[in-house]
Design a protein around this motif. Sequence first.
Motif, PDB file in Angstrom:
ATOM      1  N   THR A 135       0.857  -1.189   0.000  1.00 45.97           N
ATOM      2  CA  THR A 135       0.000   0.000   0.000  1.00 45.97           C
ATOM      3  C   THR A 135       0.892   1.237   0.000  1.00 45.97           C
ATOM      4  O   THR A 135       2.099   1.150   0.223  1.00 45.97           O
ATOM      5  N   SER A 136       0.295   2.383  -0.250  1.00 45.61           N
ATOM      6  CA  SER A 136       1.048   3.636  -0.248  1.00 45.61           C
ATOM      7  C   SER A 136       0.204   4.723   0.405  1.00 45.61           C
ATOM      8  O   SER A 136      -0.961   4.919   0.056  1.00 45.61           O
ATOM      9  N   SER A 137       0.804   5.422   1.339  1.00 45.16           N
ATOM     10  CA  SER A 137       0.089   6.497   2.037  1.00 45.16           C
ATOM     11  C   SER A 137       0.255   7.846   1.351  1.00 45.16           C
ATOM     12  O   SER A 137      -0.450   8.796   1.668  1.00 45.16           O
ATOM     13  N   ASP A 138       1.214   7.934   0.406  1.00 42.55           N
ATOM     14  CA  ASP A 138       1.479   9.206  -0.249  1.00 42.55           C
ATOM     15  C   ASP A 138       0.965   9.257  -1.685  1.00 42.55           C
ATOM     16  O   ASP A 138       1.310  10.169  -2.444  1.00 42.55           O
ATOM     17  N   GLY A 139       0.147   8.291  -2.075  1.00 51.00           N
ATOM     18  CA  GLY A 139      -0.416   8.278  -3.418  1.00 51.00           C
ATOM     19  C   GLY A 139       0.499   7.709  -4.472  1.00 51.00           C
ATOM     20  O   GLY A 139       0.182   7.749  -5.670  1.00 51.00           O
ATOM     21  N   SER A 142       1.584   1.354  -5.896  1.00 50.09           N
ATOM     22  CA  SER A 142       1.594   0.228  -4.969  1.00 50.09           C
ATOM     23  C   SER A 142       0.785  -0.902  -5.582  1.00 50.09           C
ATOM     24  O   SER A 142       0.089  -0.704  -6.586  1.00 50.09           O
ATOM     25  N   PHE A 143       0.872  -2.066  -4.965  1.00 49.75           N
ATOM     26  CA  PHE A 143       0.083  -3.185  -5.460  1.00 49.75           C
ATOM     27  C   PHE A 143      -1.405  -2.883  -5.309  1.00 49.75           C
ATOM     28  O   PHE A 143      -2.207  -3.219  -6.176  1.00 49.75           O
ATOM     29  N   GLU A 144      -1.756  -2.211  -4.243  1.00 48.64           N
ATOM     30  CA  GLU A 144      -3.158  -1.848  -4.022  1.00 48.64           C
ATOM     31  C   GLU A 144      -3.669  -0.907  -5.108  1.00 48.64           C
ATOM     32  O   GLU A 144      -4.772  -1.072  -5.623  1.00 48.64           O
ATOM     33  N   SER A 145      -2.856   0.100  -5.477  1.00 44.13           N
ATOM     34  CA  SER A 145      -3.288   1.029  -6.519  1.00 44.13           C
ATOM     35  C   SER A 145      -3.319   0.355  -7.887  1.00 44.13           C
ATOM     36  O   SER A 145      -4.180   0.669  -8.712  1.00 44.13           O
TER      37      SER A 145
END
Length: 297
Positions: A135-139, A142-145
């Motif tokens: 995941t990525s908190s800064d946009g 990531s695999f989630e995106s």
Amino acid sequence: MVFQGPSVLLMSKPRAKLPFSEETLQAMLVRVLRPLVKLALASGFNFTAFSAILRRLYIEVAENEFTLPNKQQTDSRISLLTGIHRKDVNRLRGQALTASFLTVSVSQTSRILARWLADPLYCDAEDRPSALRRTSSDGGPSFESLVGDITKDVHPRSILDDWLDRDIVVVDQNGWIQLNLSSIVPNAGDEARRHYFTRNLRDHVQASVMNLMNDPPPYFERAVHYDGISPALAARLDEIGRKEGMALLLKLNKIAHQAIKDDPGGNSRWITGVYVMTEEGDAVPPAAAASETETDA
């Protein structure tokens, strides 16, 4: 990788007469159908079941593709074309074999992989698929995106678990997700293998048939094959063929992925496939091997 989305016969026209006799066609069909009969028998699919499908296919193809101009296709004409009794034609006509083999899960997997392999956001400076954070908190990517770009209906964690189980991806010591290119197809699930077997074989046969039936042949279809070579050379060529074939597919995927962003869309479908096969057969004398070496190019 699948790019979806009827094929154009490039200024070709049907041949006035097909370039082979019934005897030749029989020999061709025996060779082509043998592997399919092997698959059917290995799956417990006997001749009675196989012939039932062929009967329905003969009726469907005759009805849809062998009509006369400005004339309605009748049971009698279909019976005449196919050799199937008119009563059976009347009973089976309309029972089209149109079940889709493209399942949602196969389509989603293909689309996610295609983006990971082609989108600059998910590739490194050398155009290789980047390792991704879960995941990525800064946009950032990531695999989630990546999964979210394709579908909101399946949780990224579910896809990750499935891909880890099938060795499509691995998680490195830092917790980043890396794509395992060598395992994308070999370790695909049964559902995916069935889909690609059906799609790829159908498309290749369709292209070959249209090349036989039209002048000039509308589709590019070439092969290089050598007989009577050593197992060591066969293995070497197999390795090179796999590597170069994958490089070509990755390049075409990247081109298509970028071009489709500005494409207005339509009803055309394009596909390019590569196959590499090494087969052990009866020994061929060296003198005979040279005469059997062919390049279909």
